[in-house]
Design an enzyme around this catalytic site. Structure first.
Site, PDB file in Angstrom:
ATOM      1  N   SER A  47       0.846  -1.185   0.000  1.00  0.00           N
ATOM      2  CA  SER A  47       0.000   0.000   0.000  1.00  0.00           C
ATOM      3  C   SER A  47       0.884   1.238   0.000  1.00  0.00           C
ATOM      4  O   SER A  47       2.072   1.157   0.326  1.00  0.00           O
ATOM      5  CB  SER A  47      -0.868  -0.011   1.265  1.00  0.00           C
ATOM      6  OG  SER A  47      -1.377   1.280   1.563  1.00  0.00           O
ATOM      7  N   TYR A  93      -3.309  -0.356   9.994  1.00  0.00           N
ATOM      8  CA  TYR A  93      -3.144  -0.704   8.586  1.00  0.00           C
ATOM      9  C   TYR A  93      -1.759  -0.323   8.104  1.00  0.00           C
ATOM     10  O   TYR A  93      -1.063  -1.114   7.447  1.00  0.00           O
ATOM     11  CB  TYR A  93      -4.222   0.029   7.788  1.00  0.00           C
ATOM     12  CG  TYR A  93      -4.296  -0.264   6.330  1.00  0.00           C
ATOM     13  CD1 TYR A  93      -3.727   0.598   5.401  1.00  0.00           C
ATOM     14  CD2 TYR A  93      -4.969  -1.386   5.853  1.00  0.00           C
ATOM     15  CE1 TYR A  93      -3.807   0.348   4.039  1.00  0.00           C
ATOM     16  CE2 TYR A  93      -5.066  -1.646   4.490  1.00  0.00           C
ATOM     17  CZ  TYR A  93      -4.493  -0.770   3.597  1.00  0.00           C
ATOM     18  OH  TYR A  93      -4.577  -1.007   2.248  1.00  0.00           O
TER      19      TYR A  93
HETATM   20  P1  NAP Z   1     -11.769  -5.469  -0.209  1.00  0.00           P
HETATM   21  O1  NAP Z   1     -12.744  -5.072  -1.249  1.00  0.00           O
HETATM   22  O2  NAP Z   1     -12.033  -5.132   1.217  1.00  0.00           O
HETATM   23  O3  NAP Z   1     -11.471  -7.050  -0.351  1.00  0.00           O
HETATM   24  C1  NAP Z   1     -10.649  -7.666   0.599  1.00  0.00           C
HETATM   25  C2  NAP Z   1     -10.810  -9.153   0.425  1.00  0.00           C
HETATM   26  O4  NAP Z   1     -10.065  -9.824   1.454  1.00  0.00           O
HETATM   27  C3  NAP Z   1     -12.258  -9.618   0.537  1.00  0.00           C
HETATM   28  O5  NAP Z   1     -12.535 -10.590  -0.436  1.00  0.00           O
HETATM   29  C4  NAP Z   1     -12.295 -10.239   1.929  1.00  0.00           C
HETATM   30  O6  NAP Z   1     -13.260 -11.262   2.053  1.00  0.00           O
HETATM   31  C5  NAP Z   1     -10.907 -10.822   2.003  1.00  0.00           C
HETATM   32  N1  NAP Z   1     -10.533 -11.141   3.386  1.00  0.00           N
HETATM   33  C6  NAP Z   1     -10.495 -10.296   4.440  1.00  0.00           C
HETATM   34  N2  NAP Z   1     -10.113 -10.965   5.544  1.00  0.00           N
HETATM   35  C7  NAP Z   1      -9.921 -12.268   5.183  1.00  0.00           C
HETATM   36  C8  NAP Z   1      -9.523 -13.443   5.871  1.00  0.00           C
HETATM   37  N3  NAP Z   1      -9.244 -13.428   7.187  1.00  0.00           N
HETATM   38  N4  NAP Z   1      -9.434 -14.605   5.172  1.00  0.00           N
HETATM   39  C9  NAP Z   1      -9.728 -14.632   3.856  1.00  0.00           C
HETATM   40  N5  NAP Z   1     -10.096 -13.548   3.129  1.00  0.00           N
HETATM   41  C10 NAP Z   1     -10.188 -12.382   3.799  1.00  0.00           C
HETATM   42  O7  NAP Z   1     -10.337  -4.830  -0.524  1.00  0.00           O
HETATM   43  P2  NAP Z   1      -9.672  -4.281  -1.859  1.00  0.00           P
HETATM   44  O8  NAP Z   1      -9.858  -2.806  -1.944  1.00  0.00           O
HETATM   45  O9  NAP Z   1     -10.041  -5.138  -3.021  1.00  0.00           O
HETATM   46  O10 NAP Z   1      -8.135  -4.506  -1.464  1.00  0.00           O
HETATM   47  C11 NAP Z   1      -7.489  -5.745  -1.686  1.00  0.00           C
HETATM   48  C12 NAP Z   1      -6.099  -5.606  -1.117  1.00  0.00           C
HETATM   49  O11 NAP Z   1      -5.471  -4.431  -1.638  1.00  0.00           O
HETATM   50  C13 NAP Z   1      -6.075  -5.437   0.400  1.00  0.00           C
HETATM   51  O12 NAP Z   1      -4.932  -6.079   0.932  1.00  0.00           O
HETATM   52  C14 NAP Z   1      -5.934  -3.924   0.583  1.00  0.00           C
HETATM   53  O13 NAP Z   1      -5.310  -3.592   1.814  1.00  0.00           O
HETATM   54  C15 NAP Z   1      -5.055  -3.587  -0.569  1.00  0.00           C
HETATM   55  N6  NAP Z   1      -5.113  -2.187  -1.004  1.00  0.00           N
HETATM   56  C16 NAP Z   1      -6.298  -1.647  -1.395  1.00  0.00           C
HETATM   57  C17 NAP Z   1      -6.296  -0.314  -1.838  1.00  0.00           C
HETATM   58  C18 NAP Z   1      -7.542   0.377  -2.293  1.00  0.00           C
HETATM   59  O14 NAP Z   1      -7.481   1.610  -2.500  1.00  0.00           O
HETATM   60  N7  NAP Z   1      -8.654  -0.304  -2.463  1.00  0.00           N
HETATM   61  C19 NAP Z   1      -5.103   0.409  -1.879  1.00  0.00           C
HETATM   62  C20 NAP Z   1      -3.926  -0.194  -1.438  1.00  0.00           C
HETATM   63  C21 NAP Z   1      -3.941  -1.502  -1.006  1.00  0.00           C
HETATM   64  P3  NAP Z   1     -14.727 -10.912   2.626  1.00  0.00           P
HETATM   65  O15 NAP Z   1     -15.373 -10.030   1.603  1.00  0.00           O
HETATM   66  O16 NAP Z   1     -15.364 -12.239   2.776  1.00  0.00           O
HETATM   67  O17 NAP Z   1     -14.509 -10.191   3.934  1.00  0.00           O
HETATM   68  C1  GCO Z   2      -7.226   5.045   3.428  1.00  0.00           C
HETATM   69  C2  GCO Z   2      -7.299   4.143   2.243  1.00  0.00           C
HETATM   70  C3  GCO Z   2      -5.893   3.720   1.864  1.00  0.00           C
HETATM   71  C4  GCO Z   2      -5.925   2.790   0.682  1.00  0.00           C
HETATM   72  C5  GCO Z   2      -4.567   2.342   0.308  1.00  0.00           C
HETATM   73  C6  GCO Z   2      -3.691   3.440  -0.188  1.00  0.00           C
HETATM   74  O1  GCO Z   2      -8.120   4.981   4.289  1.00  0.00           O
HETATM   75  O2  GCO Z   2      -6.277   5.833   3.457  1.00  0.00           O
HETATM   76  O3  GCO Z   2      -8.109   3.012   2.507  1.00  0.00           O
HETATM   77  O4  GCO Z   2      -5.266   3.121   2.949  1.00  0.00           O
HETATM   78  O5  GCO Z   2      -6.675   1.650   0.974  1.00  0.00           O
HETATM   79  O6  GCO Z   2      -3.964   1.582   1.281  1.00  0.00           O
HETATM   80  O7  GCO Z   2      -2.510   2.859  -0.692  1.00  0.00           O
END
Ligand code: NAP
Ligand code: GCO
Length: 269
Positions: free
Chosen positions: A149, A162
């Site tokens: 992230s 986080y």
């Molecule tokens: P999301 O929509 O919240 O999806 C997260 C997924 O992880 C969901 O399918 C969730 O399943 C699953 N999960 C959570 N806890 C779990 C566990 N204990 N065992 C198995 N599965 C689990 O998140 P996203 O935005 O797609 O993000 C995916 C990844 O990218 C995460 O690691 C997040 O931190 C990272 N990320 C996201 C962003 C962003 O801007 N969106 C930016 C940087 C990094 P359930 O739905 O069943 O809970």
């Molecule tokens: C927040 C956002 C971010 C993104 C991502 C950025 O609350 O600032 O959720 O943390 O998820 O991690 O890289």
């Protein structure tokens, strides 16, 4: 160059596990790797969400192998990976995508909540990688992609757990590289910027002020899409990245390169 460009990105014959791949970034990665030829395996906490995901993957032309396990539970992870190894094959590509976030100021955050975020976002990638890596090492080939992230290198108010987890994950990625690169296992991270998924919906929708910050601070002038991240995952999952190790590839529209600017100033008409 002994491979053609298409051969470099061809994942035919590879088994890929994307944790938490039932929607959002994980599903986009699953679809992209599947379209590149990988046999995609997806886990989640809920069979209901897996069933829904199977339908969506099918609509994308992909039959995925799904199973329920909690990535924080060592026994469930061992059973899940054993099932994949038996039913599908040794995992060639692991995407530690599953993650949670809790947006609570430090003084207000229960330690139990902080611990839960660390468990899912940092300890779970360790648990799953420890279980999967031996198969890769035995084959002398493998790709591990840890979903980091921007918060792997920056903090911001209310996301302390986080950021602590994702910061640790960046250095865990480095340490996995130090220990496993000699076996031709490439371990890298992806650092998405602000991506339009369920995880960011609370700070993006309903005229939330954070949306203005993202739109102003991101030179590309938009939220990222899950597919933007998936394309980077394809590179890190493919032979094209065989000498890329311990790197966090930021996919952020330029936000990390930008200290900030007055919106509209010096813009080309
Ligand atoms: P999301 O929509 O919240 O999806 C997260 C997924 O992880 C969901 O399918 C969730 O399943 C699953 N999960 C959570 N806890 C779990 C566990 N204990 N065992 C198995 N599965 C689990 O998140 P996203 O935005 O797609 O993000 C995916 C990844 O990218 C995460 O690691 C997040 O931190 C990272 N990320 C996201 C962003 C962003 O801007 N969106 C930016 C940087 C990094 P359930 O739905 O069943 O809970
Ligand atoms: C927040 C956002 C971010 C993104 C991502 C950025 O609350 O600032 O959720 O943390 O998820 O991690 O890289």
């Amino acid at each position: 160059m002994d491979k053609t460009i298409s051969e470099l990105f061809d994942l035919t014959g590879k088994v890929a596990l994307i944790t938490g791949g039932t929607h959002g970034i994980g599903m986009a990665i699953g679809i992209t790797l599947g379209k590149a030829g990988a046999k995609v395996c997806v886990n989640d906490l809920s069979e209901e969400r897996l069933a829904d995901a199977r339908t969506k993957y099918k609509e994308a032309g992909l039959d995925v192998y799904t199973l329920v396990f909690d990535v924080t539970d060592e026994k469930q992870v061992d059973a899940g990976i054993s099932a994949i190894e038996k039913e599908v094959g040794t995992i060639d590509i692991l995407v530690n995508n599953a993650g949670i976030i809790k947006r609570i100021p430090i003084l207000d955050m229960p330690v139990a909540d902080f611990r839960q975020v660390i468990e899912v976002d940092l300890i779970a990638p360790l648990i799953v990688s420890k279980r999967v890596a031996p198969g890769m090492i035995a084959k002398r080939a493998g790709k591990i992609i840890n979903m980091c992230s921007m918060m792997s290198i920056y903090g911001r108010n209310s996301v302390s757990a986080y950021a602590a987890a994702k910061g640790g994950l960046k250095l865990l990625t480095a340490n996995m590289t130090c220990e496993w690169a000699k076996y031709n296992v490439q371990v890298n991270g992806i650092g998405p910027g602000y991506i339009a998924t369920a995880q960011t919906a609370p700070i993006r929708e309903g005229n939330h002020p954070f949306n203005d910050l993202v739109m102003t601070r991101t030179p590309a002038g938009r939220w990222g899409e899950p597919e933007d991240v998936a394309n980077a995952a394809l590179f890190l999952a493919s032979a094209a990245s065989n000498f890329v190790n311990g790197h966090v590839l930021f996919v952020d529209g330029g936000i990390l390169a930008n200290f900030g600017y007055v919106k509209g100033e010096n813009d080309i008409p």
